[in-house]
Enzyme design. Structure first.
Site, mmCIF file in Angstrom:
data_model
loop_
_atom_site.group_PDB
_atom_site.id
_atom_site.type_symbol
_atom_site.label_atom_id
_atom_site.label_comp_id
_atom_site.label_asym_id
_atom_site.label_seq_id
_atom_site.Cartn_x
_atom_site.Cartn_y
_atom_site.Cartn_z
ATOM 1 N N SER A 1 -8.588 -1.358 -1.382
ATOM 2 C CA SER A 1 -9.240 -0.058 -1.191
ATOM 3 C C SER A 1 -10.459 0.093 -2.078
ATOM 4 C CB SER A 1 -8.263 1.083 -1.482
ATOM 5 O OG SER A 1 -7.304 1.161 -0.471
ATOM 6 N N GLN B 1 -1.174 2.789 -5.766
ATOM 7 C CA GLN B 1 -2.565 3.154 -5.437
ATOM 8 C C GLN B 1 -3.560 2.751 -6.518
ATOM 9 O OE1 GLN B 1 -2.828 7.273 -4.261
ATOM 10 N NE2 GLN B 1 -2.304 6.783 -2.155
ATOM 11 N N ARG C 1 0.850 -1.209 0.000
ATOM 12 C CA ARG C 1 0.000 0.000 0.000
ATOM 13 C C ARG C 1 0.871 1.237 0.000
ATOM 14 N NH1 ARG C 1 -5.250 -1.681 3.213
ATOM 15 N NH2 ARG C 1 -6.433 -0.755 1.544
ATOM 16 N N TYR D 1 -1.347 0.100 9.654
ATOM 17 C CA TYR D 1 -2.411 -0.723 10.239
ATOM 18 C C TYR D 1 -2.384 -0.578 11.763
ATOM 19 C CZ TYR D 1 -2.788 -2.975 5.693
ATOM 20 O OH TYR D 1 -2.988 -3.210 4.359
ATOM 21 N N ASP E 1 -4.689 -0.804 -6.040
ATOM 22 C CA ASP E 1 -5.089 -1.188 -4.682
ATOM 23 C C ASP E 1 -6.547 -1.669 -4.648
ATOM 24 O OD1 ASP E 1 -5.644 -1.397 -2.008
ATOM 25 O OD2 ASP E 1 -4.722 0.495 -1.441
HETATM 26 P P1 NAD Z 1 -8.292 -2.349 7.726
HETATM 27 O O1 NAD Z 1 -9.441 -2.801 6.914
HETATM 28 O O2 NAD Z 1 -7.118 -3.227 7.893
HETATM 29 O O3 NAD Z 1 -8.810 -1.969 9.196
HETATM 30 C C1 NAD Z 1 -9.885 -1.082 9.376
HETATM 31 C C2 NAD Z 1 -9.607 -0.179 10.542
HETATM 32 O O4 NAD Z 1 -9.763 -0.883 11.764
HETATM 33 C C3 NAD Z 1 -8.203 0.410 10.579
HETATM 34 O O5 NAD Z 1 -8.309 1.809 10.461
HETATM 35 C C4 NAD Z 1 -7.672 -0.015 11.937
HETATM 36 O O6 NAD Z 1 -6.868 0.984 12.543
HETATM 37 C C5 NAD Z 1 -8.956 -0.240 12.700
HETATM 38 N N1 NAD Z 1 -8.818 -1.070 13.929
HETATM 39 C C6 NAD Z 1 -8.117 -2.207 14.104
HETATM 40 N N2 NAD Z 1 -8.231 -2.641 15.380
HETATM 41 C C7 NAD Z 1 -9.052 -1.763 16.012
HETATM 42 C C8 NAD Z 1 -9.552 -1.684 17.337
HETATM 43 N N3 NAD Z 1 -9.242 -2.589 18.273
HETATM 44 N N4 NAD Z 1 -10.354 -0.648 17.641
HETATM 45 C C9 NAD Z 1 -10.684 0.273 16.708
HETATM 46 N N5 NAD Z 1 -10.244 0.249 15.440
HETATM 47 C C10 NAD Z 1 -9.424 -0.755 15.095
HETATM 48 O O7 NAD Z 1 -7.839 -0.921 7.196
HETATM 49 P P2 NAD Z 1 -7.654 -0.464 5.685
HETATM 50 O O8 NAD Z 1 -8.884 0.168 5.205
HETATM 51 O O9 NAD Z 1 -7.098 -1.601 4.895
HETATM 52 O O10 NAD Z 1 -6.558 0.656 5.858
HETATM 53 C C11 NAD Z 1 -5.373 0.380 6.600
HETATM 54 C C12 NAD Z 1 -4.335 1.439 6.389
HETATM 55 O O11 NAD Z 1 -3.856 1.438 5.080
HETATM 56 C C13 NAD Z 1 -4.788 2.859 6.664
HETATM 57 O O12 NAD Z 1 -3.731 3.508 7.327
HETATM 58 C C14 NAD Z 1 -4.954 3.439 5.312
HETATM 59 O O13 NAD Z 1 -4.802 4.843 5.312
HETATM 60 C C15 NAD Z 1 -3.812 2.767 4.620
HETATM 61 N N6 NAD Z 1 -3.974 2.792 3.178
HETATM 62 C C16 NAD Z 1 -2.916 3.225 2.413
HETATM 63 C C17 NAD Z 1 -3.051 3.256 1.053
HETATM 64 C C18 NAD Z 1 -1.924 3.741 0.178
HETATM 65 O O14 NAD Z 1 -1.075 4.474 0.609
HETATM 66 N N7 NAD Z 1 -1.874 3.298 -1.054
HETATM 67 C C19 NAD Z 1 -4.202 2.834 0.451
HETATM 68 C C20 NAD Z 1 -5.254 2.385 1.249
HETATM 69 C C21 NAD Z 1 -5.113 2.357 2.624
#
Ligand code: NAD
Length: 361
Positions: free
Chosen positions: A128, A122, A117, A221, A125
């Protein structure tokens, strides 16, 4: 390269790996695309549109690269042969046996979930793009099952206050759930253990629920909480959820069971007619009373745990997924000749490659 697009066989899977718009672009770059008859049926894309976009309708399994949505079934694996390349969601962390079976077919496989990621990736992805669909749909499901309106209504028959929607877990799905619920007129609040999400929540016009607990992990994460932290979080959320009409939960920790955020006691404390939409059902659920894949009513609260929400919006989910695949295919192709030439020194290629020449990496 020759790219094959099978008809998805998993139950309920209505998405298709490539859509005509993307086929046209790939054909324009000199690739051949073979689409199985009826591959687009679930997404309401007829064979004729694929043919018009330059695809051949035929057997996709002999193609050099086979692109899929869901992990291959045993029957599908039997149709692959040594030396072929498979691309799709392969659930490498959640289903190591499935990955071993892919390796057994002697192929090279790229898992969409394993694409790093990073900014450069992007456009590829798919986690996402599909989470966006899930987040949107989760807000709609909350509205559908609620016994109350989302928006504030000022009518001749009196005023109805807006619904209060709480989203737990502010990743891609959580942000889209917040945005969608607000567009429908709800008062929104977001919560996560990664403190940087507070600003993102507020940028969507939602309130930030601060429980004073931080658990940022690696790579953007969250980390798993300690037992004491879990108990403190559950207690704080039991108090917090009481005031909400709809609670949408999306919390995940990579490679771990879904964190339990909403206990049975918390459900009992919610107002009758409230709704919990639990998007974490596939890894056990964020709510203690969730039954993955089912809608149940407990203590007069409806708990909805949909599996594979992106498949319920196959048209746009497929369109976005196909663009993710197109970007990956272009990265794997030689710029001059278009031949399959993965550069295993590229961090996206090595990151996504979960099986190379029949060996799990
Ligand atoms: P995910 O589906 O893995 O998790 C969803 C959310 O659950 C996360 O925000 C996590 O912090 C939260 N979570 C986990 N345990 C928890 C708890 N005990 N209590 C409350 N919340 C909790 O997340 P995602 O949508 O795959 O995104 C993960 C990360 O990846 C984020 O930082 C996002 O910004 C990043 N991301 C980066 C890119 C990129 O740069 N290309 C693209 C997409 C996402």
């Amino acid at each position: 390269m020759r790219i094959g697009v099978p008809r998805e066989s998993a139950e309920g899977e209505r998405r298709v790996a490539l859509v005509p718009e993307v086929v046209k672009k790939l054909v324009a770059k000199g690739h051949e695309v073979l689409v199985e008859a009826g591959a687009g049926e679930g997404a309401l894309v007829p064979d004729a549109l694929y043919a018009e976009a330059g695809a051949q309708i035929g057997d996709p399994w002999g193609a050099e690269v086979v692109v899929k949505v869901a992990p291959p079934s045993a029957a599908e694996l039997g149709r692959l042969s040594r030396g072929q390349t498979l691309i799709g969601f392969l659930n490498p962390r959640g289903n190591p046996e499935g990955l071993a079976a892919v390796a057994g077919a002697g192929v090279t496989a790229f898992a969409m979930e394993a694409i790093p990621r990073i900014s450069r990736a992007q456009s590829m992805d798919a986690l996402s793009s599909q989470s966006n669909v899930s987040g949107y749909k989760s807000a709609l499901l909350g509205a559908e099952h609620a016994t109350r309106f989302y928006p504030m209504l000022m009518t001749a028959a009196g005023t109805i206050p807006p619904a209060k929607v709480l989203v737990l877990g502010i990743g891609v799905a959580g942000l889209q759930a917040l945005a969608t619920a607000r567009r429908l007129g709800a008062q929104t609040t977001g919560y996560d253990v990664r403190p940087e999400t507070a600003e993102q929540v507020e940028s969507l016009g939602a309130k930030w629920l601060d429980l004073g607990l931080e658990a940022a992990g690696e790579g953007g994460y969250a980390r798993e909480l300690t037992d004491e932290e879990k108990a403190a979080q559950q207690q704080a959320l039991t108090d917090a959820t009481k005031g909400f009409d709809v609670v949408i939960t999306t919390a995940l920790v990579p490679g771990r069971p879904a964190p339990r955020l909403v206990t049975a006691e918390a459900v009992e404390g919610m107002k009758p007619g409230s709704v919990i939409v639990d998007l974490a059902g596939e890894t056990g659920g964020n709510c203690e009373l969730t039954e993955p894949g089912q809608t149940v009513v407990r203590h007069h609260v409806t708990i909805v745990s949909p599996l594979n929400l992106p498949a319920t919006m196959p048209e746009h989910a497929s369109a976005l997924y196909a663009r993710n695949l197109q970007a990956l295919i272009e990265l794997l192709a030689d710029e001059q000749t278009g031949a399959l030439a993965p550069d295993f020194d590229d961090e996206i290629v090595t990151g996504a490659c979960v099986v190379r020449d029949g060996e799990v990496r």
